[in-house]
Scaffold this motif. Structure first.
Motif, PDB file in Angstrom:
ATOM      1  N   ARG A 268      46.172  76.901  19.378  1.00 27.81           N
ATOM      2  CA  ARG A 268      45.830  75.488  19.523  1.00 27.81           C
ATOM      3  C   ARG A 268      45.377  74.838  18.212  1.00 27.81           C
ATOM      4  NH1 ARG A 268      40.300  74.252  20.724  1.00 27.81           N
ATOM      5  NH2 ARG A 268      38.931  76.089  20.680  1.00 27.81           N
ATOM      6  N   PHE A 269      45.121  75.659  17.186  1.00 25.65           N
ATOM      7  CA  PHE A 269      44.728  75.121  15.885  1.00 25.65           C
ATOM      8  C   PHE A 269      45.903  75.020  14.912  1.00 25.65           C
ATOM      9  CE2 PHE A 269      41.033  77.364  17.626  1.00 25.65           C
ATOM     10  CZ  PHE A 269      40.056  76.377  17.554  1.00 25.65           C
ATOM     11  N   MET A 270      46.988  75.722  15.222  1.00 22.75           N
ATOM     12  CA  MET A 270      48.124  75.780  14.308  1.00 22.75           C
ATOM     13  C   MET A 270      48.909  74.469  14.326  1.00 22.75           C
ATOM     14  SD  MET A 270      51.292  78.535  14.215  1.00 22.75           S
ATOM     15  CE  MET A 270      50.225  79.888  13.708  1.00 22.75           C
ATOM     16  N   PRO A 271      49.247  73.921  13.148  1.00 20.46           N
ATOM     17  CA  PRO A 271      50.072  72.712  13.095  1.00 20.46           C
ATOM     18  C   PRO A 271      51.402  72.934  13.807  1.00 20.46           C
ATOM     19  CG  PRO A 271      49.114  73.178  10.942  1.00 20.46           C
ATOM     20  CD  PRO A 271      48.833  74.374  11.810  1.00 20.46           C
ATOM     21  N   GLU A 272      51.843  71.938  14.554  1.00 19.10           N
ATOM     22  CA  GLU A 272      53.080  72.052  15.313  1.00 19.10           C
ATOM     23  C   GLU A 272      54.279  72.345  14.412  1.00 19.10           C
ATOM     24  OE1 GLU A 272      53.636  72.136  18.512  1.00 19.10           O
ATOM     25  OE2 GLU A 272      51.492  71.974  18.964  1.00 19.10           O
ATOM     26  N   GLU A 273      54.258  71.811  13.177  1.00 19.95           N
ATOM     27  CA  GLU A 273      55.377  72.010  12.275  1.00 19.95           C
ATOM     28  C   GLU A 273      55.467  73.458  11.781  1.00 19.95           C
ATOM     29  OE1 GLU A 273      54.747  69.463   8.854  1.00 19.95           O
ATOM     30  OE2 GLU A 273      52.600  69.476   9.242  1.00 19.95           O
ATOM     31  N   LEU A 274      54.380  74.224  11.930  1.00 21.51           N
ATOM     32  CA  LEU A 274      54.411  75.650  11.612  1.00 21.51           C
ATOM     33  C   LEU A 274      54.737  76.487  12.839  1.00 21.51           C
ATOM     34  CD1 LEU A 274      51.374  76.359   9.238  1.00 21.51           C
ATOM     35  CD2 LEU A 274      53.790  76.569   8.696  1.00 21.51           C
ATOM     36  N   LYS A 275      54.273  76.027  13.981  1.00 17.54           N
ATOM     37  CA  LYS A 275      54.408  76.794  15.211  1.00 17.54           C
ATOM     38  C   LYS A 275      55.882  76.999  15.592  1.00 17.54           C
ATOM     39  CE  LYS A 275      51.398  75.684  18.201  1.00 17.54           C
ATOM     40  NZ  LYS A 275      50.664  74.972  19.289  1.00 17.54           N
ATOM     41  N   GLY A 276      56.684  75.949  15.473  1.00 16.23           N
ATOM     42  CA  GLY A 276      58.091  76.052  15.842  1.00 16.23           C
ATOM     43  C   GLY A 276      58.841  77.109  15.060  1.00 16.23           C
ATOM     44  N   PRO A 277      58.839  77.054  13.714  1.00 16.25           N
ATOM     45  CA  PRO A 277      59.537  78.084  12.929  1.00 16.25           C
ATOM     46  C   PRO A 277      59.003  79.494  13.168  1.00 16.25           C
ATOM     47  CG  PRO A 277      59.013  76.181  11.563  1.00 16.25           C
ATOM     48  CD  PRO A 277      58.304  75.972  12.861  1.00 16.25           C
ATOM     49  N   LEU A 278      57.675  79.601  13.381  1.00 16.96           N
ATOM     50  CA  LEU A 278      57.092  80.927  13.593  1.00 16.96           C
ATOM     51  C   LEU A 278      57.576  81.548  14.896  1.00 16.96           C
ATOM     52  CD1 LEU A 278      55.126  83.063  12.542  1.00 16.96           C
ATOM     53  CD2 LEU A 278      53.305  81.913  13.817  1.00 16.96           C
ATOM     54  N   LEU A 279      57.684  80.745  15.938  1.00 15.14           N
ATOM     55  CA  LEU A 279      58.115  81.257  17.236  1.00 15.14           C
ATOM     56  C   LEU A 279      59.595  81.634  17.262  1.00 15.14           C
ATOM     57  CD1 LEU A 279      56.141  78.881  19.642  1.00 15.14           C
ATOM     58  CD2 LEU A 279      55.650  81.273  19.107  1.00 15.14           C
TER      59      LEU A 279
END
Length: 286
Positions: free
Chosen positions: A182-193
């Motif tokens: 919930r703290f991770m920026p959305e723009e990082l979360k997508g590529p990481l997943l």
């Protein structure tokens, strides 16, 4: 040319020793400062090769230039530098005749490589001995600062975790993805997943403003080899104020191997940050 070669060898040797001490005492001196200190320490010894006074002067100049003139800097770093110099210097004295090539660059390179390998082995054994005197694992409360966020994470220090970032040698910690999701920026979360652990991934899939703080981490487990992305954190405080050295975090989705209640498995070096000369402080043994 011979004088330049000797200065070069001494400078490289000094830099390796100072870098070793810098990591062991977590002084965080910059590379430029270590380089200047190495150069300053090389000249007295080369100009007066038979003088013990020159050796002591060179030693003092290096310590002051690299770590400052405070009482602390004249204590632990000086001892570590002396130990490292005696250990690596003795080995180089034995092998140096075999490595003195006509090509000065080769001589300097071989000297630096040999000194680095010897001190790396010394550091590893040193850490092993210190860890063996503690319990095998610890749990601790911690506060992680990353992405301009402050996150409280119950953590577990695993003395078996020796994973490091290959280029810098900085420690790699493992953090549960759900602890920071919930703290991770959305723009990082997508590529990481969408990360493909079985293939050679590209950091270019992440936004450019984050790429400087990312590193590829090669993981080797019983299931085989895989790739992970390491995120450099801003600050990580454990216990009641002990700060970890700079390092990287790998986020994991499979948390079944985490100890109960833990959201992170820390690198073995984290134990050094919370250990005092009288034992451990602010830590509960598990």
């Amino acid at each position: 040319m011979y004088g330049e070669l000797i200065i070069g060898i001494n400078m490289v040797f000094n830099y390796v020793i100072l870098s070793f001490a810098n990591r062991m005492v977590k002084a965080q001196a910059t590379r430029l400062r270590l380089l200047l200190a190495s150069l300053a320490g090389a000249f007295p010894v080369v100009l007066f090769p038979d003088s013990w006074i020159a050796i002591f002067v060179a030693f003092g100049v290096m310590i002051v230039c690299a770590f400052g003139i405070s009482i602390t800097s004249l204590g632990n770093p000086a001892v570590i530098v002396l130990v490292g110099a005696l250990f690596a210097g003795g080995a180089l004295t034995v092998f140096m005749d075999k490595f003195m090539f006509s090509d000065s660059k080769s001589t300097v390179f071989i000297s630096a490589l040999l000194a680095y390998v010897l001190l790396y082995l010394l550091k590893t054994k040193w850490l092993d001995v210190r860890m063996a005197r503690q319990l095998s694992s610890y749990s601790v409360e911690s506060v992680l600062s990353i992405w301009n966020e402050t996150i409280s994470i119950p953590s577990f220090i695993d003395t078996g975790n020796r994973c490091t970032e290959p280029l810098s040698g900085e420690p790699v910690h493992f953090v549960s993805f759900k602890s920071v999701e919930r703290f991770m920026p959305e723009e990082l979360k997508g590529p990481l997943l969408t990360w493909k652990t079985e293939d050679m991934p590209q950091l270019s899939i992440f936004p450019k403003k984050f790429q400087k703080s990312l590193r590829l981490i090669r993981l080797q487990t019983v299931q085989g080899a895989s790739w992970a992305v390491g995120f450099k954190f801003d600050r990580w405080v454990v216990g009641e104020g002990s700060e970890l050295q700079v390092g990287y975090i790998v986020f994991t989705k499979q948390d079944n191997r985490y100890p109960e209640g833990a959201g992170a498995i820390m690198h073995a070096s984290a134990l050094e940050s919370i250990t005092t000369e009288r034992g451990t402080s602010h830590v509960a043994g598990t």
